[in-house]
Write a protein that holds these residues in place. Structure first.
Motif, mmCIF file in Angstrom:
data_model
loop_
_atom_site.group_PDB
_atom_site.id
_atom_site.type_symbol
_atom_site.label_atom_id
_atom_site.label_comp_id
_atom_site.label_asym_id
_atom_site.label_seq_id
_atom_site.Cartn_x
_atom_site.Cartn_y
_atom_site.Cartn_z
ATOM 1 N N GLN A 1 0.883 -1.267 -0.227
ATOM 2 C CA GLN A 1 0.122 -0.021 -0.007
ATOM 3 C C GLN A 1 0.822 1.229 0.030
ATOM 4 N N GLU A 2 2.068 1.207 0.494
ATOM 5 C CA GLU A 2 2.883 2.442 0.644
ATOM 6 C C GLU A 2 3.707 2.667 -0.763
ATOM 7 N N PHE A 3 3.344 1.756 -1.762
ATOM 8 C CA PHE A 3 4.240 1.783 -3.102
ATOM 9 C C PHE A 3 3.474 1.757 -4.229
ATOM 10 N N PRO A 4 2.764 2.450 -4.470
ATOM 11 C CA PRO A 4 1.600 2.522 -5.562
ATOM 12 C C PRO A 4 1.887 1.963 -6.828
ATOM 13 N N GLU A 5 2.825 2.206 -7.461
ATOM 14 C CA GLU A 5 3.373 1.594 -8.820
ATOM 15 C C GLU A 5 3.636 0.259 -8.581
ATOM 16 N N HIS A 6 4.071 -0.344 -7.550
ATOM 17 C CA HIS A 6 4.385 -1.799 -7.181
ATOM 18 C C HIS A 6 2.901 -2.493 -7.086
ATOM 19 N N GLN A 7 2.088 -1.812 -6.359
ATOM 20 C CA GLN A 7 0.771 -2.085 -6.150
ATOM 21 C C GLN A 7 -0.045 -2.397 -7.508
ATOM 22 N N GLU A 8 0.084 -1.476 -8.571
ATOM 23 C CA GLU A 8 -0.709 -1.393 -9.521
ATOM 24 C C GLU A 8 -0.084 -2.574 -10.548
ATOM 25 N N ARG A 9 1.146 -2.738 -10.601
ATOM 26 C CA ARG A 9 1.909 -4.141 -11.431
ATOM 27 C C ARG A 9 1.357 -5.233 -10.804
ATOM 28 N N ALA A 10 1.329 -5.256 -9.213
ATOM 29 C CA ALA A 10 0.934 -6.583 -8.539
ATOM 30 C C ALA A 10 -0.506 -6.800 -8.954
#
Length: 612
Positions: free
Chosen positions: A263-272
């Motif tokens: 949740q603190e890393f939106p770009e990673h979250q979107e890729r995931a």
């Protein structure tokens, strides 16, 4: 499953009370998008049933809603509810109420134009009450001197803007599949529920029908609201409830958990989230089956069911990611899931997972299809998955053939218990992955010796012969007929080696590739002989393997129930199958010939079905 009363609070409420009393509801940005399709028609059918009945006597149960309660006493409304299960259902209900609100505004405008003051006032009251009671709530900030009207339901980040546009009648162009599904759901609700109401002759009747529809949704429709004070309880409930008949799988929980970790890393979250959407695009049972395979393939042990706890503990951190590096690890693991899922999907269909290799022939590739499809030895899938990731094509082919021989002899014929080979497969799968990661060579010598121990214990030559005679009967049906085809075709493939004495390791003719779906089993003494050809002794054994041979797909299989002599002279002598062609040298088919042939098949089977 038990839950502490202090952390779970279930109660039955009407949809109206749900929205009035327990707002705001929100779907976390990392949750899955809107996905209802055919379920929308089921929803409207349920509402139409309510409209057709007595409103005082009919009601409908729309399932459960599982939420986590969040409390913040600094806010004007301190409680809000994170939806863990039920977003599809609740979003569809709110879409329907939103459409009723806008239909009320449409009737209001029509009544004003027509000068119908009574209908205008009624329609305005319906629209405003629907909006204020079920769609938005009043948020007053006294210190700032402001009043806002937030929505009672917010969807995930990907869907919320489009969803609000639909509710306001100002939807933008769909930008993703979930948007198209939301728009389609509203359009279906409009045609099935709203259009009939607006089709009434008078404006006042239209208002009355819309109000009746609203009461059916808000007063006659019920849900079980389950409010949890902690996430673990909510996830446990989520894993066992049904969403309109669709089993909610552990992978859904894992998706929610991992995206929360990010949740603190939106770009990673979107890729995931994008990768999870690909993983979960397969039918839920297939996704579950994949993880049931993947877990023992990497850990060497079975997972418990439900799987969520084991999967989370094994593959992901217990706390949120605190650095880009930690977030990368989470995304890499989800990416690995998808890569292995694609490989598993190919393997489970018997698809060869490698590019062409000079040492691997079509015969080798056919062994995989036989192992997985014909013999249904899915027990070995964790090992096959690990091997396909870690070893070259030739070593994989060696493994598949060894497992085919073992599976047929130990499990399919001698009915050996699956526990021991299952544990062995899991351990070897994990060891294979670990050796590869460490840069060490992989071979199957340990596996072979352990499989041989199992054969010696439960599928010795004498046990194998006895089971071949007692279990492989044509009249026992589909599974045994597949086993008969497996036996006869493999003996045929080894025919040249057997004719030379069958010395040393079995040597199949790899030019032969029989499609078991096309192989036709032939009864030498016919299944239904004529009265002239009837022989009581042969009739008793007609379905046993000593009386069976086969025709290849290119051979003529019209022999049917003709006598042995006719089949010998017109069919067997022309057959391309060695064992069938050999029958042409016999004068007659007698009990003595049957017993001799049975003995040879049993002897040859023991020679051929040996671990390579």
């Amino acid at each position: 499953m038990t839950f502490g009363a202090e952390s779970v609070s279930p109660r039955s409420v009407t949809v109206g009370d749900l929205l009035r009393e327990n707002h705001p509801f929100f779907v976390p940005r990392y949750q899955r998008s809107y996905a209802w399709e055919s379920q929308v028609s089921a929803f409207t059918d349920d509402i139409k049933d309510l409209l057709a009945g007595d409103p005082h006597e009919t009601s409908h149960f729309f399932g459960g809603l599982v939420c986590i309660e969040h409390t913040d006493h600094t806010q004007p409304r301190p409680h809000k509810y994170e939806i863990v299960d039920g977003q599809q259902r609740l979003a569809t209900i709110v879409l329907a109420l939103g459409r009723i609100y806008r239909a009320g505004r449409e009737v209001e405008a029509a009544a004003e134009e027509a000068g119908d003051e009574a209908a205008k006032n009624s329609a305005r009251t319906l629209a405003e009450d629907t909006r204020e009671s079920f769609l938005v709530w009043k948020k007053a900030n006294v210190s700032a001197g402001t009043i806002e009207y937030p929505w009672r339901l917010s969807l995930s980040l990907a869907d919320d803007g489009f969803f609000r546009g639909l509710l306001e009648g100002m939807a933008s162009e769909p930008k993703r599949e979930s948007h198209e599904l939301l728009a389609a759901a509203e359009a279906y609700i409009d045609s099935a529920l709203i259009a009939p109401a607006l089709g009434r002759e008078s404006l006042q009747q239209q208002v009355a029908e819309l109000d009746r529809l609203r009461r059916a949704i808000t007063s006659q429709s019920h849900v079980i609201l389950i409010v949890c004070s902690d996430r673990e309880r909510a996830y446990q409930l989520f894993s066992v409830l049904n969403d309109r008949g669709r089993s909610l799988e552990d992978a859904d929980l894992l998706r929610s958990y991992t995206l929360e970790v990010l949740q603190e890393f939106p770009e990673h979250q979107e890729r995931a989230a994008e990768i999870w959407d690909k993983i979960l695009s397969s039918p839920s049972k297939e996704v579950s089956d994949f993880f049931l395979t993947y877990f023992p393939s990497t850990t060497g042990r079975r997972t418990s069911v439900p799987m969520f706890k084991d999967l989370r503990a094994e593959y992901f951190p217990s706390d949120s990611a605190t650095s880009p590096g930690e977030a990368d690890v989470v995304v890499d693991r989800i990416t690995r899931f998808h890569d292995e899922q694609l490989l598993w999907e190919k393997l489970r269909k018997g698809g060869w997972p490698y590019a062409d290799h000079p040492a691997v022939k079509a015969w080798h590739k056919d062994r995989l299809k036989r192992l997985v499809i014909a013999l249904e030895h899915t027990l070995a899938m964790p090992l096959l998955l690990a091997a396909a990731r870690c070893v070259d094509a030739k070593r994989f082919a060696d493994l598949v053939y060894m497992l085919e021989i073992f599976a047929f002899r130990y499990k399919n014929v001698c009915n050996g218990h699956a526990t021991a080979p299952g544990k062995l497969y899991y351990a070897v799968a994990r060891a294979t992955r670990e050796k590869t990661e460490e840069g060490n060579a992989v071979n199957w010598s340990h596996l072979r010796s352990k499989l041989q121990e199992l054969i010696n214990k439960s599928a010795s030559d004498e046990q194998f012969k006895a089971s071949l005679q007692s279990r492989l009967r044509y009249d026992f049906g589909g599974a045994q007929r597949r086993n008969i085809r497996e036996l006869l075709t493999i003996l045929e493939e080894h025919g040249a080696w057997l004719n030379k004495g069958g010395h040393g390791n079995p040597k199949p003719d790899m030019m032969m590739v029989f499609d078991l779906n096309e192989v036709t089993i032939e009864h030498i003494y016919p299944q239904k002989p004529s009265s002239a050809d009837f022989a009581s002794d042969l009739h008793e054994v007609r379905h046993r393997i000593g009386n069976l041979t086969f025709f290849s797909p290119k051979d003529n299989s019209d022999a049917g129930n003709k006598s042995f002599v006719i089949k010998r002279d017109n069919y067997y002598c022309h057959s391309r199958v060695r064992m069938t062609n050999d029958l042409a040298s016999l004068e007659q088919w007698t009990m003595a010939e049957y017993e001799k042939r049975m003995s040879n098949i049993l002897k040859d089977a023991c020679r051929v079905f040996r671990l390579p």
